[in-house]
Write an enzyme that holds these catalytic residues in place. Sequence first.
Site, PDB file in Angstrom:
ATOM      1  N   GLY A   1       0.886  -1.174   0.000  1.00 40.93           N
ATOM      2  CA  GLY A   1       0.000   0.000   0.000  1.00 40.93           C
ATOM      3  C   GLY A   1       0.915   1.213   0.000  1.00 40.93           C
TER       4      GLY A   1
ATOM      5  N   GLY B   1      -0.060   4.364  -0.653  1.00 36.31           N
ATOM      6  CA  GLY B   1      -0.933   5.539  -0.686  1.00 36.31           C
ATOM      7  C   GLY B   1      -0.462   6.599   0.290  1.00 36.31           C
TER       8      GLY B   1
ATOM      9  CG  ASP C   1      -0.691   0.892  -4.351  1.00 36.73           C
ATOM     10  OD1 ASP C   1      -0.742   1.568  -3.305  1.00 36.73           O
ATOM     11  OD2 ASP C   1      -1.688   0.609  -5.039  1.00 36.73           O
TER      12      ASP C   1
ATOM     13  NE  ARG D   1     -10.737   4.558  13.066  1.00 32.84           N
ATOM     14  CZ  ARG D   1     -11.085   5.528  13.917  1.00 32.84           C
ATOM     15  NH1 ARG D   1     -12.280   5.478  14.496  1.00 32.84           N
ATOM     16  NH2 ARG D   1     -10.279   6.544  14.180  1.00 32.84           N
TER      17      ARG D   1
ATOM     18  CB  VAL E   1      -1.746   0.669   8.817  1.00 33.38           C
ATOM     19  CG1 VAL E   1      -2.241   2.103   9.002  1.00 33.38           C
ATOM     20  CG2 VAL E   1      -0.299   0.545   9.295  1.00 33.38           C
TER      21      VAL E   1
ATOM     22  NE  ARG F   1      -5.517  10.939  15.502  1.00 33.24           N
ATOM     23  CZ  ARG F   1      -6.079  10.151  14.576  1.00 33.24           C
ATOM     24  NH1 ARG F   1      -6.786   9.093  14.956  1.00 33.24           N
ATOM     25  NH2 ARG F   1      -5.941  10.417  13.287  1.00 33.24           N
TER      26      ARG F   1
ATOM     27  CG  HIS G   1      -7.960   2.635  15.498  1.00 33.76           C
ATOM     28  ND1 HIS G   1      -7.590   3.790  16.164  1.00 33.76           N
ATOM     29  CD2 HIS G   1      -7.980   2.951  14.183  1.00 33.76           C
ATOM     30  CE1 HIS G   1      -7.396   4.749  15.290  1.00 33.76           C
ATOM     31  NE2 HIS G   1      -7.626   4.276  14.086  1.00 33.76           N
TER      32      HIS G   1
HETATM   33  O1  TXD Z   1      -4.546   4.229  13.038  1.00 32.07           O
HETATM   34  C1  TXD Z   1      -4.895   3.553  12.070  1.00 32.07           C
HETATM   35  N1  TXD Z   1      -4.627   2.239  12.007  1.00 32.07           N
HETATM   36  C2  TXD Z   1      -5.653   4.215  10.931  1.00 32.07           C
HETATM   37  C3  TXD Z   1      -5.644   3.372   9.669  1.00 32.07           C
HETATM   38  C4  TXD Z   1      -5.259   5.605  10.704  1.00 32.07           C
HETATM   39  C5  TXD Z   1      -5.557   6.203   9.491  1.00 32.07           C
HETATM   40  C6  TXD Z   1      -5.958   5.423   8.287  1.00 32.07           C
HETATM   41  N2  TXD Z   1      -6.323   4.051   8.569  1.00 32.07           N
HETATM   42  C7  TXD Z   1      -6.517   3.142   7.441  1.00 32.07           C
HETATM   43  O2  TXD Z   1      -5.292   2.878   6.755  1.00 32.07           O
HETATM   44  C8  TXD Z   1      -7.432   3.657   6.360  1.00 32.07           C
HETATM   45  O3  TXD Z   1      -8.785   3.585   6.772  1.00 32.07           O
HETATM   46  C9  TXD Z   1      -7.113   2.702   5.238  1.00 32.07           C
HETATM   47  O4  TXD Z   1      -7.780   1.480   5.434  1.00 32.07           O
HETATM   48  C10 TXD Z   1      -5.602   2.463   5.423  1.00 32.07           C
HETATM   49  C11 TXD Z   1      -4.727   3.217   4.468  1.00 32.07           C
HETATM   50  O5  TXD Z   1      -4.985   4.573   4.557  1.00 32.07           O
HETATM   51  P1  TXD Z   1      -4.347   5.573   3.435  1.00 32.07           P
HETATM   52  O6  TXD Z   1      -4.715   6.943   3.825  1.00 32.07           O
HETATM   53  O7  TXD Z   1      -2.921   5.217   3.202  1.00 32.07           O
HETATM   54  O8  TXD Z   1      -5.220   5.148   2.146  1.00 32.07           O
HETATM   55  P2  TXD Z   1      -4.822   5.360   0.611  1.00 32.07           P
HETATM   56  O9  TXD Z   1      -4.067   6.626   0.434  1.00 32.07           O
HETATM   57  O10 TXD Z   1      -6.080   5.111  -0.149  1.00 32.07           O
HETATM   58  O11 TXD Z   1      -3.801   4.150   0.333  1.00 32.07           O
HETATM   59  C12 TXD Z   1      -4.234   2.822   0.304  1.00 32.07           C
HETATM   60  C13 TXD Z   1      -3.446   2.171  -0.822  1.00 32.07           C
HETATM   61  C14 TXD Z   1      -3.853   2.701  -2.213  1.00 32.07           C
HETATM   62  O12 TXD Z   1      -2.719   3.242  -2.866  1.00 32.07           O
HETATM   63  C15 TXD Z   1      -4.384   1.467  -2.930  1.00 32.07           C
HETATM   64  O13 TXD Z   1      -4.082   1.426  -4.316  1.00 32.07           O
HETATM   65  C16 TXD Z   1      -3.639   0.376  -2.184  1.00 32.07           C
HETATM   66  O14 TXD Z   1      -3.718   0.771  -0.832  1.00 32.07           O
HETATM   67  N3  TXD Z   1      -4.219  -0.951  -2.352  1.00 32.07           N
HETATM   68  C17 TXD Z   1      -3.461  -2.059  -2.411  1.00 32.07           C
HETATM   69  N4  TXD Z   1      -2.127  -2.200  -2.337  1.00 32.07           N
HETATM   70  C18 TXD Z   1      -1.681  -3.483  -2.440  1.00 32.07           C
HETATM   71  N5  TXD Z   1      -2.487  -4.573  -2.607  1.00 32.07           N
HETATM   72  C19 TXD Z   1      -3.818  -4.420  -2.699  1.00 32.07           C
HETATM   73  N6  TXD Z   1      -4.626  -5.505  -2.871  1.00 32.07           N
HETATM   74  C20 TXD Z   1      -4.372  -3.117  -2.599  1.00 32.07           C
HETATM   75  N7  TXD Z   1      -5.643  -2.623  -2.628  1.00 32.07           N
HETATM   76  C21 TXD Z   1      -5.522  -1.289  -2.478  1.00 32.07           C
END
Ligand code: TXD
Length: 308
Positions: free
Chosen positions: A11, A13, A35, A90, A120, A153, A177
């Site tokens: 991931g 992102g 990704d 969530r 995460v 936080r 969480h």
């Molecule tokens: O404290 C915590 N644990 C939380 C977690 C704090 C904030 C965000 N929280 C969660 O982390 C949020 O609800 C999401 O479930 C994840 C990731 O958050 P992020 O902000 O990084 O999301 P993005 O920017 O959408 O990035 C997710 C990436 C994106 O680039 C997708 O293309 C990729 O995940 N993705 C994958 N990568 C690899 N393999 C697969 N199958 C895949 N599917 C999506």
Amino acid sequence: MKSRPKVSLVGAGNIGSTIAHIIAQNEIADLVMLDVVEGMPQGKALDLFEAAPVDGYDVKIIGTNSYEDTQGSDVIVITAGITRKPGMSRDDLLATNAKIMKDVAKNCATHSPNAKVIVVSNPLDVMTYVASSVSGYPRSSVMGMAGVLDSARFSSFVANEINVSVSDVNALVLGGHGDSMIPLIRYCTVGGVPVTNFLSENVLDEIVKRTRFAGGEIVSMLKTSAYYSPATAVVSMVKAILFDKRKVITCAAYLNGEYGLEDVYIGVPVILGKNGVEKIIEVELEDSEREELHNTATVIKEMIGKVS
Ligand code: TXD
């Protein structure tokens, strides 16, 4: 000569790439950014590579869509999945992210059987359970990042209210969480002094409330989840593992009788070191806190049941 440790980010992102930037700038480990989006991890890795001379960091950074490149990772951070939009809980991410997590966790175990895995993706506690169960990693090798962020936080709000350094505030946030997390005021200290010496019960209750909904507060502004604070929290866990710091933190860990709970991942204090969760710390809980923890665990187990 021992090469640098290898950290793979599944991931790439908002959180994944912010983690990459922090790890690279601090020369903590070589990095693989994976990704599903074609080109995106490759572009971000190249961008970080081109920034290196400015800060002088000599880590290797690869962007990829293939798990082969993650081979032999020491630590894997999984942020793969969808994130919240305004109005979403969530839990709304459950079905989609569970499907993704099953595939990701199996691939991680195939290519890095000895890795420590930090989950995460939300809903965090359930996703950590899914990753642990389908991967076959030892339970202590798989953990979820939430407590470090929730405690940070809470500490930020306390430090701001008292007008002291954030590094002097120590807080403990247990449980899931989510909106039912349990910030333990009794265990919060400021420079070793109980926080109740500085703030009234009413102010502390307001801070507990704000901590519980801090994620949603940012989503309402950003229209997506927070990423600087989650990424910073993850890097502190990566360092605890790679440098065997035996750090005392709160994270989603597998309980097998501790706190009277079995077969569930939930936020508790642990010692985090080279073996992952080295030990689960059982702190004294008041009846109401124990009840809250058990209620949250019941909700987490119900959600696990929906995706198992
Ligand atoms: O404290 C915590 N644990 C939380 C977690 C704090 C904030 C965000 N929280 C969660 O982390 C949020 O609800 C999401 O479930 C994840 C990731 O958050 P992020 O902000 O990084 O999301 P993005 O920017 O959408 O990035 C997710 C990436 C994106 O680039 C997708 O293309 C990729 O995940 N993705 C994958 N990568 C690899 N393999 C697969 N199958 C895949 N599917 C999506």
